[in-house]
Design a protein around this motif. Structure first.
Motif, mmCIF file in Angstrom:
data_model
loop_
_atom_site.group_PDB
_atom_site.id
_atom_site.type_symbol
_atom_site.label_atom_id
_atom_site.label_comp_id
_atom_site.label_asym_id
_atom_site.label_seq_id
_atom_site.Cartn_x
_atom_site.Cartn_y
_atom_site.Cartn_z
ATOM 1 N N VAL A 16 45.300 -10.390 25.643
ATOM 2 C CA VAL A 16 46.123 -10.211 26.830
ATOM 3 C C VAL A 16 47.488 -9.607 26.509
ATOM 4 N N HIS A 17 47.613 -8.987 25.355
ATOM 5 C CA HIS A 17 48.870 -8.312 25.036
ATOM 6 C C HIS A 17 49.037 -7.147 25.998
ATOM 7 N N HIS A 18 50.252 -6.963 26.528
ATOM 8 C CA HIS A 18 50.458 -5.985 27.602
ATOM 9 C C HIS A 18 50.207 -4.538 27.183
ATOM 10 N N GLU A 19 50.145 -4.247 25.897
ATOM 11 C CA GLU A 19 49.882 -2.872 25.456
ATOM 12 C C GLU A 19 48.469 -2.693 24.899
ATOM 13 N N ALA A 20 47.617 -3.698 25.015
ATOM 14 C CA ALA A 20 46.292 -3.635 24.402
ATOM 15 C C ALA A 20 45.274 -2.844 25.217
ATOM 16 N N GLY A 21 45.457 -2.714 26.507
ATOM 17 C CA GLY A 21 44.474 -2.056 27.364
ATOM 18 C C GLY A 21 44.732 -0.576 27.534
ATOM 19 N N LEU A 22 44.035 0.003 28.485
ATOM 20 C CA LEU A 22 44.214 1.415 28.805
ATOM 21 C C LEU A 22 45.574 1.627 29.455
ATOM 22 N N PRO A 23 46.171 2.792 29.251
ATOM 23 C CA PRO A 23 47.428 3.061 29.967
ATOM 24 C C PRO A 23 47.162 3.054 31.474
ATOM 25 N N PRO A 24 48.125 2.596 32.263
ATOM 26 C CA PRO A 24 47.895 2.559 33.710
ATOM 27 C C PRO A 24 47.677 3.960 34.280
ATOM 28 N N PHE A 142 41.041 -11.204 36.615
ATOM 29 C CA PHE A 142 41.005 -10.645 35.269
ATOM 30 C C PHE A 142 40.657 -9.173 35.382
ATOM 31 N N VAL A 143 41.586 -8.327 34.964
ATOM 32 C CA VAL A 143 41.370 -6.887 34.984
ATOM 33 C C VAL A 143 40.890 -6.525 33.575
ATOM 34 N N VAL A 144 39.572 -6.406 33.446
ATOM 35 C CA VAL A 144 38.929 -6.286 32.142
ATOM 36 C C VAL A 144 38.956 -4.834 31.668
ATOM 37 N N GLN A 145 39.588 -4.659 30.524
ATOM 38 C CA GLN A 145 39.756 -3.343 29.914
ATOM 39 C C GLN A 145 38.593 -3.077 28.949
ATOM 40 N N PRO A 146 37.969 -1.897 28.983
ATOM 41 C CA PRO A 146 36.828 -1.617 28.108
ATOM 42 C C PRO A 146 37.275 -1.275 26.681
ATOM 43 N N ILE A 147 37.952 -2.240 26.070
ATOM 44 C CA ILE A 147 38.524 -2.052 24.738
ATOM 45 C C ILE A 147 38.344 -3.350 23.958
ATOM 46 N N LEU A 148 38.129 -3.227 22.651
ATOM 47 C CA LEU A 148 38.173 -4.364 21.744
ATOM 48 C C LEU A 148 39.477 -4.246 20.975
ATOM 49 N N ALA A 149 40.399 -5.153 21.205
ATOM 50 C CA ALA A 149 41.719 -5.068 20.581
ATOM 51 C C ALA A 149 41.703 -5.558 19.137
ATOM 52 N N GLY A 150 40.948 -6.609 18.869
ATOM 53 C CA GLY A 150 40.856 -7.122 17.515
ATOM 54 C C GLY A 150 42.046 -7.961 17.069
#
Length: 189
Positions: A16-24, A142-150
């Motif tokens: 849930v880090h604010h920079e882990a997902g796709l850019p808005p 939950f706005v699920v981002q198609p990313i694995l942050a790790g």
């Protein structure tokens, strides 16, 4: 009672880090603007409040910064003008249309929920965990981002008890993001 809604971006591995997902993008900003507008007031912990204020508070000049695109302005206006409540024991004061909430968290939030209106919005990581543990959240988005942050903080890490949820709405974005809206299942359900 007006509902308390928790909304956050989360990667597929729970970050849930604010920079882990796709850019808005325009579509996601419309979604987040609508989420803010569903609430009469925003509830933030100190960290989220300070992060949002540094990014979205209208400058003293009255003009939004050059980096902001036209499609970001509705979100900027919505968050800038929203009433805010800040839970913090370290801040001496809160500005940006905000008041500090002091004392017993459960009592303070129940007081806010009992006021007339359409709802409260909470974002962030630490405060929502405390509110979930107290059973005060009425809706989870939950706005699920198609990313694995790790790496990074994970969704509601440290929750004391399991909370059973029922899916009430799903919105798929062109970017591959999916917004999932849940409500807690009553204990007798």
């Amino acid at each position: 009672m007006r509902p308390l809604r928790y909304a956050i971006n989360v990667t597929l591995d729970g970050c849930v880090h604010h920079e882990a997902g796709l850019p808005p993008d325009e579509e996601s900003m419309r979604f987040w603007t609508a989420e803010l507008q569903r609430a009469d007031a925003l509830l933030f912990g100190r960290t989220t409040y300070e992060m949002m204020e540094s990014a979205w508070r209208r400058p003293a000049s009255g003009a939004w910064p050059d980096w902001m695109d036209a499609w970001q302005l509705p979100f900027a206006e919505a968050i800038d003008t929203a009433r805010k409540h800040v839970v913090s024991s370290s801040l001496a004061s809160a500005e940006w249309n905000a008041e500090l909430l002091r004392g017993d968290l459960k009592e303070a939030v129940l007081r806010l929920k009992s006021e007339p209106g359409s709802g409260l919005f909470v974002g962030g990581v630490t405060l929502p965990l405390a509110l979930a543990d107290l059973g005060l959240i009425d809706e989870y988005v939950f706005v699920v981002q198609p990313i694995l942050a790790g790496h990074g903080p994970t969704l509601l890490a440290g929750l004391r008890e399991q909370i059973r949820l029922e899916l009430v709405e799903r919105t798929d974005f062109r970017s591959g993001v999916t917004a999932l809206r849940y409500r807690p299942v009553p204990a007798d359900g």
